[in-house]
Design a protein around this motif. Structure first.
Motif, short mmCIF file in Angstrom:
data_model
loop_
_atom_site.label_atom_id
_atom_site.label_comp_id
_atom_site.label_asym_id
_atom_site.label_seq_id
_atom_site.Cartn_x
_atom_site.Cartn_y
_atom_site.Cartn_z
N GLN A 57 3.18 -3.06 -21.33
CA GLN A 57 2.77 -3.52 -20.00
C GLN A 57 3.03 -5.02 -19.83
OE1 GLN A 57 0.72 -2.40 -22.32
NE2 GLN A 57 -1.12 -3.66 -22.48
N VAL A 58 3.11 -5.76 -20.96
CA VAL A 58 3.37 -7.20 -20.87
C VAL A 58 4.73 -7.46 -20.22
CG1 VAL A 58 3.84 -9.25 -22.27
CG2 VAL A 58 1.85 -7.83 -22.76
N GLY A 59 5.68 -6.53 -20.43
CA GLY A 59 6.98 -6.66 -19.79
C GLY A 59 6.84 -6.64 -18.27
N LEU A 60 5.89 -5.80 -17.79
CA LEU A 60 5.68 -5.73 -16.34
C LEU A 60 4.94 -6.99 -15.86
CD1 LEU A 60 4.73 -1.95 -16.09
CD2 LEU A 60 6.93 -3.04 -15.67
N TYR A 61 3.97 -7.45 -16.65
CA TYR A 61 3.26 -8.68 -16.28
C TYR A 61 4.28 -9.84 -16.13
CZ TYR A 61 -0.96 -6.25 -17.97
OH TYR A 61 -1.95 -5.35 -18.17
N ALA A 62 5.26 -9.86 -17.07
CA ALA A 62 6.24 -10.96 -17.06
C ALA A 62 7.25 -10.81 -15.93
CB ALA A 62 6.94 -11.03 -18.41
N ILE A 251 -2.10 2.17 -21.63
CA ILE A 251 -1.71 1.05 -20.78
C ILE A 251 -2.84 0.80 -19.80
CG2 ILE A 251 -0.17 0.30 -18.94
CD1 ILE A 251 2.10 1.47 -20.30
N PRO A 252 -3.41 -0.41 -19.82
CA PRO A 252 -4.52 -0.68 -18.89
C PRO A 252 -4.00 -0.72 -17.46
CG PRO A 252 -3.84 -2.67 -20.02
CD PRO A 252 -3.07 -1.57 -20.64
N ALA A 253 -4.79 -0.18 -16.53
CA ALA A 253 -4.42 -0.28 -15.11
C ALA A 253 -4.74 -1.66 -14.61
CB ALA A 253 -5.17 0.76 -14.30
N ALA A 350 8.38 -8.45 -6.92
CA ALA A 350 7.15 -8.76 -7.64
C ALA A 350 5.96 -8.02 -7.02
CB ALA A 350 6.91 -10.27 -7.66
N VAL A 351 5.90 -8.01 -5.68
CA VAL A 351 4.80 -7.33 -4.99
C VAL A 351 4.84 -5.83 -5.31
CG1 VAL A 351 3.89 -6.70 -2.71
CG2 VAL A 351 4.67 -9.05 -3.17
N MET A 352 6.04 -5.25 -5.30
CA MET A 352 6.20 -3.83 -5.63
C MET A 352 5.72 -3.53 -7.05
SD MET A 352 7.65 -1.55 -3.60
CE MET A 352 8.48 -0.46 -4.78
N ILE A 353 6.12 -4.40 -7.99
CA ILE A 353 5.72 -4.17 -9.40
C ILE A 353 4.21 -4.27 -9.53
CG2 ILE A 353 5.93 -5.04 -11.76
CD1 ILE A 353 8.82 -5.92 -10.95
N ALA A 354 3.62 -5.23 -8.81
CA ALA A 354 2.16 -5.35 -8.82
C ALA A 354 1.55 -4.04 -8.31
CB ALA A 354 1.73 -6.53 -7.94
N GLY A 355 2.14 -3.46 -7.26
CA GLY A 355 1.66 -2.19 -6.73
C GLY A 355 1.74 -1.10 -7.78
N ILE A 356 2.83 -1.07 -8.51
CA ILE A 356 3.00 -0.05 -9.55
C ILE A 356 1.97 -0.24 -10.65
CG2 ILE A 356 4.57 0.66 -11.42
CD1 ILE A 356 6.85 0.14 -9.28
N LEU A 357 1.72 -1.52 -11.03
CA LEU A 357 0.72 -1.80 -12.06
C LEU A 357 -0.65 -1.29 -11.61
CD1 LEU A 357 1.67 -5.36 -13.36
CD2 LEU A 357 1.29 -3.31 -14.76
N LEU A 358 -0.94 -1.41 -10.31
CA LEU A 358 -2.25 -1.02 -9.79
C LEU A 358 -2.39 0.49 -9.65
CD1 LEU A 358 -2.71 -3.82 -7.10
CD2 LEU A 358 -4.11 -3.47 -9.16
N THR A 359 -1.25 1.22 -9.67
CA THR A 359 -1.33 2.66 -9.40
C THR A 359 -0.84 3.52 -10.57
OG1 THR A 359 0.83 2.51 -8.31
CG2 THR A 359 -1.12 2.37 -6.90
N LEU A 363 0.39 5.96 -16.35
CA LEU A 363 1.19 7.13 -16.73
C LEU A 363 2.25 6.79 -17.79
CD1 LEU A 363 1.92 9.03 -13.39
CD2 LEU A 363 0.61 9.83 -15.37
N PHE A 364 2.70 5.53 -17.80
CA PHE A 364 3.73 5.13 -18.77
C PHE A 364 3.23 5.27 -20.21
CE2 PHE A 364 5.33 2.24 -15.22
CZ PHE A 364 6.21 3.21 -14.76
N ALA A 365 1.91 5.44 -20.38
CA ALA A 365 1.36 5.66 -21.72
C ALA A 365 2.03 6.86 -22.37
CB ALA A 365 -0.15 5.89 -21.62
#
Lengths: 581, 581
Positions: A57-62, A251-253, A350-359, A363-365
């Protein structure tokens, strides 16, 4: 550099100029690019986080704040920054000696490394030190990238067979083979074949099925997300993790929290060299990507602004628990192909990825790790560029050796040692080349005012006059060689009474060279031979005119070889008293 | 190089050629020089042994075999090798971290250092690596010598006051002052005044008293031996050592024994860097002395033979318990002034010194140490050469800084650090200079075929033609700068349709430069501007002709700027379709 100012968004030279001068016509492209980009970078970012030894998930944070930070300061309208293969590899290999991969200490160091190199990049930008990157020659960069790509592929091969890592020694290779999982291997090979097909032929097949070229290209670029979706679905459907298929795991939401963690001085000291190296590589790689993108759209970039943008991006990554980021080639290509006009595309992504992180992120777990390994392998194999080794070797042996030694240096000594070896090698090669100057005895091409090498052309010479063209700056590494070449020419032309040095190719004479010339002139004077100069350049003359050599020892100074030949060729000096010479 | 073969002893190019072709006429000079030399080097050799932290007799031992070894292999007819100030200082400072000065271990290491650097020098000679010394530029050598001389003087100052060493910290300076001895101080100052007088005025006064010039000069050179004789006599007569005057102390009579001591690998490893450095400095110093001597007599030397000679000399010194030796400036001057024709003078001096060791040497036990300190100070102060700092600074700021940083490096970091700093600095300065190339827009000097910088001369240009002369090799450190200069010129001359690059001053283009040129040409083509080259040198063309750039992208290739101007100036291309440029 202002290649084609009319195509550059107006005002983009100023910070956020693209925003203050934003035009509605640009929005369609930026929106499409942002959406496509966000989907494309998800598997890549997770994969590179795994490569860096961080939770996926750190890859998504970055991929959040870095896009905003770059939009704020960067000068490229189309580059996309985020986790890339090389920063992932460098993070892993530079930190491996300092902490156990995956431990809390390790993650802490990775964050500090991002912050430190972000601060360095930003400071370099403020100090306008962009020129430092010039000391990485193309063979060094090319050797480094190829070496790093090979290291990356090697690191992922065991994951294809469901192993965590390479066995410690070859003898245990067979033993550990038994612990491999053929289900993982089959899934990996299937995904690999699909991605290779997608990269090489999918776009063509989609086009031949009637899809517009642009859409076909973009669809092919998004092939990895299909792998991710299918693999997650399969894992859930068939309970693959119960069959021993290693998955990504919890993976934490939600979004990362914003935390400033002050590094301790001990850590800072051990991170200094890694931070400098990762900054340098990040800058060089990103600027060359930004430049090639700018050229496509006839825009220009500003290297010092790039430093600020990359610095802000890395600080942003570190602030949200991410690792070092850089401009990525494939993500930037997708961005520009999908129609990005300004960095707004990155902000939308970035906004889209934030949306994916929130939703859907949790599942990527269920994503099998092997899929990320396949994504990495397919992304980096094209970076192994043996053609440029062949090209460098053909062009100049020394450059081929520089490339090869950098590549082998990366493989054997690691990324750090490889880059340092390459830089040293290219500097030594440069000195070595300068230390073996070409000195030509020249004569007049008959009936012209051109003068050419007596060994390459049929030219006219005058017995009493030895005209020498020195084809190199005269500096400490070659003064002996220049002196020797002149004495050799004197031995070859024993009737010489006048020596003419043609300095058209001499752009600098250092003080070691000046001392040599002064001693040479003295030696010639003892043999009753006079020294003259022709075609001394303005900047060289500026240095020389105050010297004793120029004022007392040099006989005459000619603006051109032609005039010197006319004057010295007719000169009749009184016969010298009999001396030893 | 064969400056004046007739003055060179015949056959001296071969090993021992001077001996096999020896002529009786040379013997008078060699004998005189040998006798004078032996007397002159005695105080110096003892003093430099003290400087090296060795017993004084070792300085005499190091004046035996080295003279024979050099006579066997060296190529200079007049140079005298033996203990010199710089090798003494380097031995002391390089070994100080490894063993306590004066201990048995220390002496062992000093011997191994001489053997090791002798072996290195000999091996370098066999491998013909004499060119390596070219990487020490004159400012580096000059800064090193000045810094070393300052260090040497500082090390001897306490001995003037009868102290052993500098007090550990400034606070104890006054305390230790009480332990000083005013008798020692008075003797030291008297000797100092005498030696300064002898160096500056004695020869002149002797000449005005009717002595022939040569004799007067030699007598002045021998002033130190008078100091030694008088001081020994005074110590014996007045029992000075009972008054707290530190004397040299016991000196064994007789010749050193010949012992080969195999170093252990640990010691060899720690001696590697010191041996490389001392070899390099020995070689550079000795070769420049040998060259200046050879020039005086119109002879020549062979750098690779010098390496062999110096290697043999150092092996000889180590075999007899001595420390590292080199060619000395003052001893060589005395040698040549006293009439030395061949290395036989050195052999005679060695025999004389052996005789002294067998007879009067034990008397030197009564020599006050302060006299040796004075001999050292008077010998090295002239080496502190601030005039060359001023000269280098005036000639080029970067060279002045190289000299100054080497000098300060020696003082602050020590001899090792100083040399390494200086070499790095001069390489970086060289790269830095190359990274800021001079690019001139040129035009025709009216009614001639010469082309000059539009900024320095009144010249004619053609609106559609931009002619640029690049005054530097195009390589990785300056590709960006060259590219920027070309785009800047395009912005200054917006009507340009043809760009002509004049490569008369470009002696090499590396692959980074080639990539830049290829991208530049592409960029120009997009703006419908054509690229042409003029005056490409043969060696550059050899590399370029196989490249895509030359074969496909470059428009035309002109042998001279004149032809290019005539052709391109008249060119009428069809008007381009309206584009953005």
């Amino acid at each position: 550099m202002s290649d084609s100012p009319r195509l550059q968004p107006p005002g983009s030279d100023a910070l956020l100029g693209w925003l203050t001068h934003y035009r509605r016509a640009w929005f369609g492209g930026d929106l499409t690019a942002g959406l496509v980009l966000s989907i494309m970078v998800i598997p890549q970012s997770m994969a590179y986080a795994m490569l860096a030894g961080m939770p996926v998930q750190v890859g998504l944070y970055a991929s959040l704040l870095p896009l905003l930070g770059y939009a704020l300061f960067g000068s490229s309208m189309s580059m996309s920054v985020g986790p890339v293969a090389v920063t992932g590899l460098m993070t892993a290999t530079l930190l491996a000696p300092l902490a156990e991969v995956g431990s809390a200490d390790y993650m802490q160091l990775a964050i500090w490394l991002a912050l430190f190199s972000g601060a360095l990049l930003f400071a370099f930008g403020l100090l306008r030190l962009g020129f430092l990157a010039n000391f990485l020659s193309h063979p060094v960069i090319s050797g480094f990238i190829s070496g790093a790509a090979i290291l990356i592929v090697l690191s992922q091969v065991p994951k294809l067979a469901g192993l965590r890592n390479w066995p410690d020694n070859p003898a245990t290779l067979l033993d550990s083979w038994h612990t491999s999982n053929s289900l993982v291997l089959a899934m990996g090979i299937a995904a690999l074949l699909w991605l290779v097909y997608a990269r090489a032929w999918l776009a063509g097949h989609l086009r031949s099925m009637g899809l517009p070229e642009l859409l076909a290209n973009l669809a092919a670029r998004l092939a990895p997300i299909l792998v991710v979706v299918l693999a997650v679905a399969a894992t859930l459907q068939f309970g693959l993790s119960a069959h021993g298929v290693p998955v990504v795991g919890e993976i934490p939401a939600g979004l990362p929290s914003l935390v400033w963690q002050t590094p301790d001085t001990g850590a800072l000291r051990s991170l200094l060299i890694p931070a400098v190296l990762i900054s340098l590589v990040t800058f060089v790689e990103s600027v060359s990507i930004a430049q090639s993108l700018a050229r496509r759209k006839r825009q220009s970039i500003n290297p010092d602004r790039e430093l600020l943008g990359l610095g802000a991006a890395n600080l942003g990554s570190g602030l949200t628990g991410g690792f070092a980021v850089a401009g990525g080639f494939s993500r930037s290509s997708v961005n520009i192909e999908a129609g990005a006009n300004t960095p707004l595309a990155g902000v939308i992504a970035a906004v889209m990825i934030a949306g994916i992180l929130l939703t859907v992120a949790p599942l990527f777990a269920y994503l099998p790790q092997v899929m990320l390994a396949v994504v990495i392998i397919v992304a980096v194999v094209p970076l192994i560029d043996l053609r440029s080794l062949a090209r460098a070797w053909r062009y100049d042996r020394a450059e081929g050796l520089t490339l090869l030694s950098t590549l082998l240096g990366v493989l054997i000594l690691g990324v750090e040692g490889g880059i340092i070896l390459g830089v040293c090698w290219s500097i030594v090669a440069q000195l070595w080349r300068g230390s073996r100057p070409h000195v030509a005895v020249v004569g007049r091409v008959p009936d012209t005012n051109y003068f050419r090498n007596t060994k390459r052309h049929l030219v006219e010479t005058v017995p009493q006059l030895l005209a020498l063209r020195i084809d190199e700056n005269i500096f400490f590494a070659n003064t002996k060689a220049v002196e020797q070449a002149i004495y050799q020419a004197l031995a070859d032309y024993p009737d010489t009474r006048e020596v003419l040095l043609i300095l058209s190719a001499v752009n600098h004479i250092d003080s070691t060279g000046l001392d040599m010339l002064s001693e040479l002139t003295e030696g010639l004077a003892e043999r009753d031979i006079h020294l003259h100069l022709a075609e001394v350049k303005g900047p060289v003359m500026d240095h020389l005119q105050q010297t004793d050599w120029m004022q007392r020892q040099v006989d005459e100074l000619f603006p051109s070889t032609d005039i010197a030949f006319n004057t010295l060729g007719k000169l009749k000096r009184p016969s010298p008293e009999p001396t030893e010479s």
